[in-house]
Write a protein that holds these residues in place. Structure first.
Motif: not given
Length: 346
Positions: A213-226, A251-264
């Motif tokens: 849930e925190s990772i979701d907020e990080i992605l939503r608010h454009g916070v810097a990540i690796p 599923r939606r949060v994981l999909r966001a990580l996938g679509e951002r190129g992270i999961l691959e």
């Protein structure tokens, strides 16, 4: 490859700072706070030090940020422990100045909403420990879990590469903190299913992740990540909170990580056992079992859509259930699929 500082280990008698970067739980439940402080003294022989707004309900973000900066800048404080989590670190962590944390690296313990601060530390090359909040682990009613104490000792005093184990039992049904009588009660534990493993590749990388849930907020608010380049050397770890999110949300949060190129790009995915019960959202044993199964299926489904080879290890003992591994955040992890073993550097 991103480099990280090495954290110093503590000695018996050292001072540790207690802070409340999110919700000031000590101000709401002072008897639980005192129990946690006594455990630090009696179980670990450490001297806890409260900072100015540790127990101040409604403290401003500026006050909480100052406590963090002061705790890290104080040379007499050898580790910093969060009282609990909360839900608003995302609103102010971006205003922290990296300097004091980079110049004074020390072990920081927390999880849940502390994902935001720990991501900040990670980006600045400072490792931390995902777990070991004062209220949730040190102030465990009845007595502390020996499994939890074992891993806290490794983080605080011992170090080195450690093979992670699976607790034979677990608990995700809490006791009320607003009733002082629960201090002497013991939670009911149930048999643990051990790990669920998928994939046969070995992997090695630096841990990054936290509460979904925190990772979701990080992605939503454009916070810097690796960076995507950083993620090519990351062992991703994730877990869900007492909000008991639906499988569709996961599923939606994981999909966001996938679509951002992270999961691959990640080397492996470690998943904490999901908490399936909370006050106001109580589930029967059968409903809890079904909830955990559904979440496992979603992780497999989504991660495998983007990454066919990274090992996925689920139902691990970190996150919002107990007992708990305080998982190194920003240190090396090795996943040995041939032996079904996971090693981390403490």
């Amino acid at each position: 490859m991103k480099s990280f500082q090495k954290l110093s280990k503590l000695n018996k008698g050292d001072k540790v700072g207690i802070v409340s970067p999110s919700f000031a739980a000590p101000g709401m439940w002072p008897y639980m706070h005192e129990l946690g402080l006594s455990r630090l003294r009696e179980v670990f022989n450490l001297e806890p030090v409260d900072f100015p707004v540790t127990a101040k309900l409604g403290a401003s973000w500026q006050e909480r940020a100052k406590d963090l900066e002061t705790a890290f800048g104080d040379e007499s404080i050898k580790a910093v422990i969060s009282s609990l989590g909360g839900n608003d670190q995302v609103t102010y962590i971006k205003y922290l100045s990296p300097g004091v944390f980079v110049k004074n690296p020390k072990p920081y313990f927390g999880f849940s909403d502390n994902t935001h601060f720990m991501n900040f530390l990670w980006l600045n090359g400072v490792p931390s420990y995902y777990g070991g909040a004062l209220f949730a682990q040190f102030a465990m009613q009845g007595k502390m879990d020996e499994f939890t104490v074992n891993y806290l000792n490794k983080a605080l005093f011992e170090g080195g590469e450690v093979e992670l184990t699976s607790s034979p039992v677990f608990n995700d049904i809490g006791l009320q903190w607003n009733d002082p009588e629960t201090i002497n009660q013991t939670r009911q534990y149930e048999p643990n299913d051990s790990w669920y493993w998928d994939g046969d590749m070995d992997a090695e990388g630096i841990t990054w992740g936290g509460c979904l849930e925190s990772i979701d907020e990080i992605l939503r608010h454009g916070v810097a990540i690796p960076s995507l380049e950083d993620f090519e050397n990351v062992v991703l770890f994730l877990e869900t909170s007492e909000e008991v999110p639906s499988a569709d949300y996961v599923r939606r949060v994981l999909r966001a990580l996938g679509e951002r190129g992270i999961l691959e790009r990640v080397k492996a995915v470690l998943v904490g056992r999901p908490k399936a019960w909370h006050f106001g959202n109580e589930k029967s044993p059968g409903e809890k079992k079904a909830y955990r199964e559904q979440q496992r299926e979603v992780f497999l489904e989504v991660v495998r859509k983007y990454n066919e080879s990274a090992p996925i290890v689920q139902n691990m003992d970190f996150g919002h259930t107990d007992p708990q591994i305080c998982l190194p955040y920003g240190d090396k992890a090795r996943v040995v699929s041939s032996d079904k073993k996971v090693f981390v550097e403490f």
